[in-house]
Design an enzyme around this catalytic site. Structure first.
Site, PDB file in Angstrom:
ATOM      1  N   CYS A   1      46.869 -53.019  60.877  1.00 60.45           N
ATOM      2  CA  CYS A   1      48.124 -52.382  60.484  1.00 60.45           C
ATOM      3  C   CYS A   1      47.828 -51.354  59.394  1.00 60.45           C
ATOM      4  O   CYS A   1      46.705 -51.238  58.907  1.00 60.45           O
ATOM      5  CB  CYS A   1      49.132 -53.407  59.988  1.00 60.45           C
TER       6      CYS A   1
ATOM      7  N   CYS B   1      46.177 -52.517  56.214  1.00 59.26           N
ATOM      8  CA  CYS B   1      44.708 -52.633  56.246  1.00 59.26           C
ATOM      9  C   CYS B   1      44.062 -51.312  55.831  1.00 59.26           C
ATOM     10  O   CYS B   1      43.046 -51.290  55.127  1.00 59.26           O
ATOM     11  CB  CYS B   1      44.232 -53.016  57.645  1.00 59.26           C
TER      12      CYS B   1
ATOM     13  N   ASP C   1      46.919 -10.145  61.011  1.00 58.82           N
ATOM     14  CA  ASP C   1      45.988  -9.047  60.784  1.00 58.82           C
ATOM     15  C   ASP C   1      45.944  -8.244  62.079  1.00 58.82           C
ATOM     16  O   ASP C   1      46.428  -8.700  63.121  1.00 58.82           O
ATOM     17  CB  ASP C   1      44.611  -9.614  60.430  1.00 58.82           C
TER      18      ASP C   1
ATOM     19  N   ASP D   1      40.966 -12.985  61.139  1.00 61.97           N
ATOM     20  CA  ASP D   1      39.664 -13.290  61.746  1.00 61.97           C
ATOM     21  C   ASP D   1      38.470 -12.901  60.903  1.00 61.97           C
ATOM     22  O   ASP D   1      37.359 -13.304  61.203  1.00 61.97           O
ATOM     23  CB  ASP D   1      39.539 -12.575  63.095  1.00 61.97           C
TER      24      ASP D   1
ATOM     25  N   ASP E   1      39.760 -11.513  55.332  1.00 59.46           N
ATOM     26  CA  ASP E   1      41.010 -12.253  55.522  1.00 59.46           C
ATOM     27  C   ASP E   1      40.970 -13.619  54.839  1.00 59.46           C
ATOM     28  O   ASP E   1      42.018 -14.258  54.692  1.00 59.46           O
ATOM     29  CB  ASP E   1      41.284 -12.476  57.023  1.00 59.46           C
TER      30      ASP E   1
END
Length: 834
Positions: A110, A113, A517, A728, A732
C-alpha cells in the site's frame, strides 16, 4: 549440486529461477559452464568464483528462496553489491561522489509501505534522495559513496521487512509472476474456505434456533477448523504488514483490516470455546475473500499499466549478429554486452536493431513506433542513422556500431521515464499525507463506535466496529493519482510524447499559453543556403569556407547548414585574407572561437577577428550599416546570416527552411483547445512574421536573444499565465527552464532534451496535440478518482457506524473502491490507443 538433486537444465544454477528463452548467461563453476537467468546472477556467481568461494555451491543444501539467500555469508560481508562490476548495470554516477541506483522493492502492499521505505531510507546518513513509485514498485535512490555504501542501503530496507533488488526487466517480470502466483493461491484458499464454511453456517441460519446444541457446536467447530487456513495463510499479509507497522510505531493501511479481521476471528473462537454467543466465521472468511479479490484485480490492473512502460526495457534483444571480419560476411552470434563501438553487426529483416549506429550497406525501412509513436516505416539507406529498439522491416542491413548500452537513445529515454515515474507530483504527495492521517482518524472513530454501541447493544458492538475498520478505503485515496499517471505516461510514450518529470502531466493539463521557438521546432530544422552575396574581396567559395570554419563546433541548425554549404569546396592554397597569406581555410585554421548565444560566433584567422551570425551582430564589429540586400531578404521571410571582419562585410548568406508537415493543423488544434499560441525566435522579424502568418500564429516576435525570450516568458507568468515552452536548441535551455512546462524536440540538442519536462520524440506537432489531450483526460480521471475515494469514505463510514453495513458487505465495498480507481485509470490506456 550436493544435497539438492540434479540441476534442472532450464533453471539458473545460482538462484534456481527459470532461465528465460533466448538468454545465454554462463559462468564456469567447478570446470563446467553453468547457466544463469540474468546478468545479475552472472555477476554474482562470477564474483563468488573470483573470491575462491565456489565451495558455497557444493555445500548448500537447497536453492535460495530469495536473492539475499543466494549469497554466501562471506560475500555478504564483502558487500558484493558495492562491487563496480555488479553495479555497472543499474548504478550511474550523477556527480563526483554521488551515485544513483534503480531498484525494485518486494513487499510493497500500500502507499503507507512507500512512505515507510522513503522515510527510513532518507534517514540513512549519506542518502541524498529517494523516490518510490507505488504503481511500479520502482525506487530511485541517490547517495554519497563516501558516507554510505549501496549494500548498507539494501540492508536498511531489509531491516524493516522489505527486500530491494537492482532493477532488471527480467527480474521485475519474475517478481510480478511470483506476486501473481502467491496472490492467486491465497485467493483460492480464501474462496474455498468461504464456500466450505458457508456449508456449515447456512443450516444454522435456516434452523433458526431449532438445531440441537450438540449439532450446533459441531457446526461451529467445523467452521473454526475451515477458517484456520484462511486466517493463517490467506490473511497472513494483512497481519504481517500490520505487525511491521506497529513495531515501527506507525499506523499503516493494513492495521484497521488486521484489527477487524483478527477481532472477529478471536471473538468467534471464544464463542466456540465457551459455547456461548454468536460466531461469524462465515463473515470472516467472506470478507477476507472479498478483500483479496479486490487486491488481486487491482494488482493485475496495475501490472498491466506498468507493462506498457517496461516495454522499452524489453525492446533490446540480448544477442546480436556480429561481422568480425567485415566486409567478409562471416557471422557470429554473441551477447549484446560483448559488442563494442566501431564494430559491425548484421540486422536481418524482422529483427530488432540492438544498437545506435550507421548503415554501411543495404537498403531497408525501420519501424520506430516504439520510440517515436510514428507508425509509418522510415527508409534507411547507406549513411542513414538507425536507432536501437526500432525494427528492421524489409531487407538485411549492415550497421556500424556508434553507441551501445547506456549511451543509446533508447537507454536515455528509459532513464528519463524512470525519473518521471520516481518523482511525486504535488497531488500525489497531498493524497499520501491525507491517507496517512486518515488511518489514525479511522481507528479513533472505530473505538468511539465500539464504545457507543457497547452501551446501546453490546451484542452488536464488535461487528459494527469490525465493519467500520474494514469498510474504509484509504488505499483508493492513495491509488487515485499514481495509477492514472502511470497509465498516462505509457499512453503518451506510445504517441512519441515522453514525460520526464513527475509534475509535467498535471501542469500541462492546466496550461493556458504555449510558446514555440521557430527553427527546428515549427520548421524542419534543416535550413539550406540558397544564395551567397559576396561583399568583400573573397570568392564565394572562400566565404563559405570561412563561415563553415567559424561554425565548426555549432549544434545550431544554421551552423550545420553553413558547414554543409562548404562541403566539397576547394579553396586555393595559399588563399589571401585581408592582405595576409593563409595556409588554408580549414576547420582548425580559425582559433579563439567564442559563441554568442542567439547572435553568432566570433573567431580569429591569421590575426584578424571574424564574425558570422545575425547582420546586427556582425555590423557591431566594423560599424558599417547592414546591407540593403539583407533587409530585403529578411522582408521576404528568409533567414539572413552575415559574415565580416573589422574591415567590413565579407558576405551575406540567405537560408530557407520549411515548416514541419502538420504544424498549421497542430496550431489550429491547440487554439481550439483554448491555448493562446505565441512564437519567440532569434531569427529576423521578417522571417518570423512570414512563418507566423503561414501557420496562423497571431503573436510572434523575432530578433530575440535568450534573455529577451526569458523576459517574455516571465512577463506572461507574471500576468497569471501557465506557460508551456517548446524548443530544441542550446539557446532554448534557459527559456525551457523558466517555463512551467518545457517541451524539447527529440531531434534537438542534448542540453535541451535534458532540460525538458517532456520530450517530443517524433518531432511531430500533431503528437504534441494528442499528448496534451491525454494529459487533460488524465486530470479528469484523477479528479473522478479523488471524488470517488472521498465520497465513498464519507458515505460508507457513517453507514457502518450506525450498523447498516455488515462486515462482509464492508469487505466488498473496500475492495470495489480500490478496484474502481484502477479500472477508471485503465480507461486512459484504451483512449490513448485511439
Amino acid at each position: 549440486m550436493k544435497g539438492i538433486g540434479k540441476e534442472s537444465v532450464n533453471a539458473c544454477y545460482h538462484c534456481g529461477l527459470p532461465v528465460p528463452s533466448g538468454v545465454d548467461f554462463t559462468v564456469r563453476i567447478d570446470g563446467a559452464a553453468r547457466a544463469m537467468c540474468c546478468a545479475g546472477c552472472q555477476a554474482v556467481a562470477q564474483a563468488i568464483v573470483d573470491n575462491n568461494l565456489s565451495e558455497y555451491y557444493r555445500h548448500r543444501d537447497a536453492l535460495p528462496e530469495s536473492p539475499r539467500e543466494a549469497l554466501p555469508i562471506e560475500l555478504q560481508e564483502l558487500g558484493l553489491f558495492d562491487h563496480p562490476e555488479v553495479q555497472k548495470n543499474f548504478v550511474r554516477p550523477v556527480g563526483e561522489h554521488e551515485r544513483e541506483a534503480a531498484l525494485i522493492l518486494e513487499g510493497i502492499t500500500c502507499a503507507a509501505c512507500v512512505w515507510l521505505n522513503e522515510a527510513h531510507i532518507a534517514r540513512q546518513k549519506g542518502v541524498t534522495a529517494v523516490d518510490i513509485n507505488y504503481a511500479t514498485r520502482r525506487a530511485r535512490v541517490r547517495w554519497d559513496e563516501r558516507l554510505i555504501k549501496l549494500s548498507q542501503i539494501l540492508e536498511a530496507v531489509a531491516a524493516i521487512g522489505y527486500r530491494a533488488h537492482p532493477y532488471d526487466v527480467l527480474r521485475s517480470e519474475q517478481l510480478a509472476q511470483k506476486e501473481r502466483r502467491a496472490a492467486l493461491w491465497r485467493l483460492f484458499v480464501a474462496g474455498l474456505g468461504t464456500m466450505q464454511v458457508m456449508m456449515y453456517a447456512l443450516p444454522v441460519y435456516l434452523a433458526d434456533g431449532d438445531m440441537t446444541p450438540a449439532i450446533e457446536q459441531l457446526m461451529r467447530w467445523s467452521s473454526f477448523v475451515l477458517t484456520l487456513p484462511v486466517m493463517l495463510y490467506s490473511a497472513a499479509p494483512f497481519f504481517a504488514s500490520a505487525w511491521r507497522d506497529i513495531k515501527l510505531m506507525r499506523v499503516g493501511m493494513d492495521v484497521p483490516v488486521a484489527l477487524g479481521v483478527g477481532a472477529a476471528f478471536v471473538a468467534s473462537t471464544w464463542a466456540t470455546l465457551t459455547a456461548a454467543g454468536e460466531v461469524y466465521f462465515d463473515s470472516v472468511t467472506m470478507f477476507v475473500f472479498f478483500l483479496l479479490s479486490g487486491r488481486y484485480l487491482e494488482m493485475m490492473a496495475r501490472q498491466k499499466a506498468v507493462r506498457g512502460i517496461e516495454a522499452l526495457a524489453r525492446a533490446i534483444p540480448a544477442f546480436c549478429t556480429r561481422l568480425p571480419r567485415y566486409p567478409a560476411m562471416d557471422v557470429e552470434r554473441i551477447p549484446l554486452a560483448e559488442v563494442g563501438v566501431g564494430e559491425t553487426v548484421l540486422v536481418k529483416p524482422g529483427e530488432v536493431i540492438p544498437i545506435d549506429g550507421t548503415v554501411l550497406t543495404g537498403e531497408s525501412s525501420t519501424d520506430e513506433s516504439l520510440l517515436t509513436g510514428e507508425s509509418r516505416p522510415v527508409t534507411k539507406v547507406a549513411g542513414a542513422v538507425v536507432v536501437g529498439g526500432s525494427v528492421n522491416v524489409a531487407s538485411p542491413l549492415v550497421v556500424r556500431v556508434d553507441k551501445v548500452g547506456e549511451s543509446t537513445r533508447l537507454a536515455t529515454i528509459q532513464r528519463l521515464m524512470e525519473r518521471a515515474a520516481a518523482e511525486k507530483p504535488r497531488m500525489v504527495e497531498l493524497a499520501d499525507r491525507v491517507a496517512s492521517r486518515f488511518v489514525l482518524t479511522l481507528l479513533v472513530l472505530a473505538a468511539v463506535t465500539a464504545l457507543v454501541w457497547w452501551n446501546i447493544d453490546a451484542s452488536r458492538a464488535l461487528w459494527i466496529c469490525v465493519a467500520v475498520l474494514v469498510v474504509s478505503c484509504p488505499c483508493a485515496l492513495s491509488l487515485a493519482t499514481p495509477a492514472a499517471l502511470t497509465v498516462a505516461t505509457g499512453g503518451m510514450a506510445r504517441h512519441g510524447v515522453l514525460v520526464t518529470r513527475g509534475h509535467a502531466i498535471e501542469t500541462l493539463a492546466r496550461a493556458t499559453h504555449i510558446v514555440f521557438d521557430k527553427t527546428g521546432t515549427l520548421t524542419e530544422g534543416r535550413p539550406e543556403v540558397t544564395d551567397v552575396l559576396v561583399l568583400g574581396p573573397q570568392t564565394a567559395g572562400e566565404a563559405r569556407a570561412l563561415a563553415a570554419a567559424l561554425e565548426a563546433g555549432s549544434e545550431h541548425p544554421v551552423g550545420r547548414a553553413l558547414r554543409e554549404a562548404a562541403v566539397g569546396i576547394a579553396v586555393p592554397l595559399p588563399p589571401t585574407f585581408s592582405g595576409r597569406a593563409v595556409t588554408g581555410i580549414t576547420t582548425g585554421a580559425v582559433t579563439g572561437l567564442l559563441a554568442r548565444t542567439g547572435r553568432g560566433v566570433e573567431g580569429n584567422l591569421a590575426g584578424a577577428v571574424l564574425r558570422v551570425g545575425t547582420p546586427t551582430f556582425v555590423a557591431e564589429l566594423h560599424g558599417r550599416p547592414v546591407p540593403i540586400e539583407a533587409l530585403a531578404w529578411a522582408d521576404e521571410g528568409a533567414t539572413v546570416v552575415g559574415l565580416g571582419d573589422a574591415d567590413g562585410w565579407i558576405a551575406l548568406f540567405r537560408l530557407a527552411d520549411t515548416s514541419r508537415p502538420g504544424s498549421a493543423q497542430a496550431i489550429a488544434a491547440l487554439r481550439a483547445q483554448g491555448f493562446k499560441v505565441s512564437m519567440l525566435s532569434g531569427d529576423s522579424p521578417g522571417a518570423v512574421a512570414k512563418m507566423a502568418a503561414d501557420l496562423g500564429i497571431a503573436e510572434a516576435h523575432g530578433a530575440l536573444t535568450p534573455e529577451d525570450k526569458h523576459v517574455a516568458i516571465k512577463t506572461l507568468q507574471d500576468g497569471g499565465a501557465i506557460v508551456v515552452m517548446v524548443g530544441d536548441g542550446v539557446n532554448d535551455a534557459p527559456v525551457l527552464a523558466q517555463a512551467h512546462v518545457s517541451i524539447a524536440m527529440g531531434s534537438g540538442t542534448e542540453l535541451a532534451r535534458s532540460q525538458g519536462d517532456v520530450v517530443l520524440l517524433s518531432d511531430d506537432p500533431a503528437h504534441l496535440v494528442e499528448g496534451i489531450r491525454l494529459a487533460r483526460r488524465t486530470m479528469r480521471v484523477i479528479r473522478q478518482n479523488l471524488v470517488w475515494a472521498f465520497a465513498y469514505n464519507v458515505i460508507a463510514i457513517p453507514l457502518a457506524m450506525v450498523g447498516w453495513i455488515t462486515p462482509w458487505m464492508a469487505g466488498i465495498g473496500m475492495s470495489a473502491s480500490s478496484l474502481f480507481v484502477v479500472l477508471n485509470a485503465l480507461r486512459l490506456q484504451s483512449q490513448s490507443k485511439k
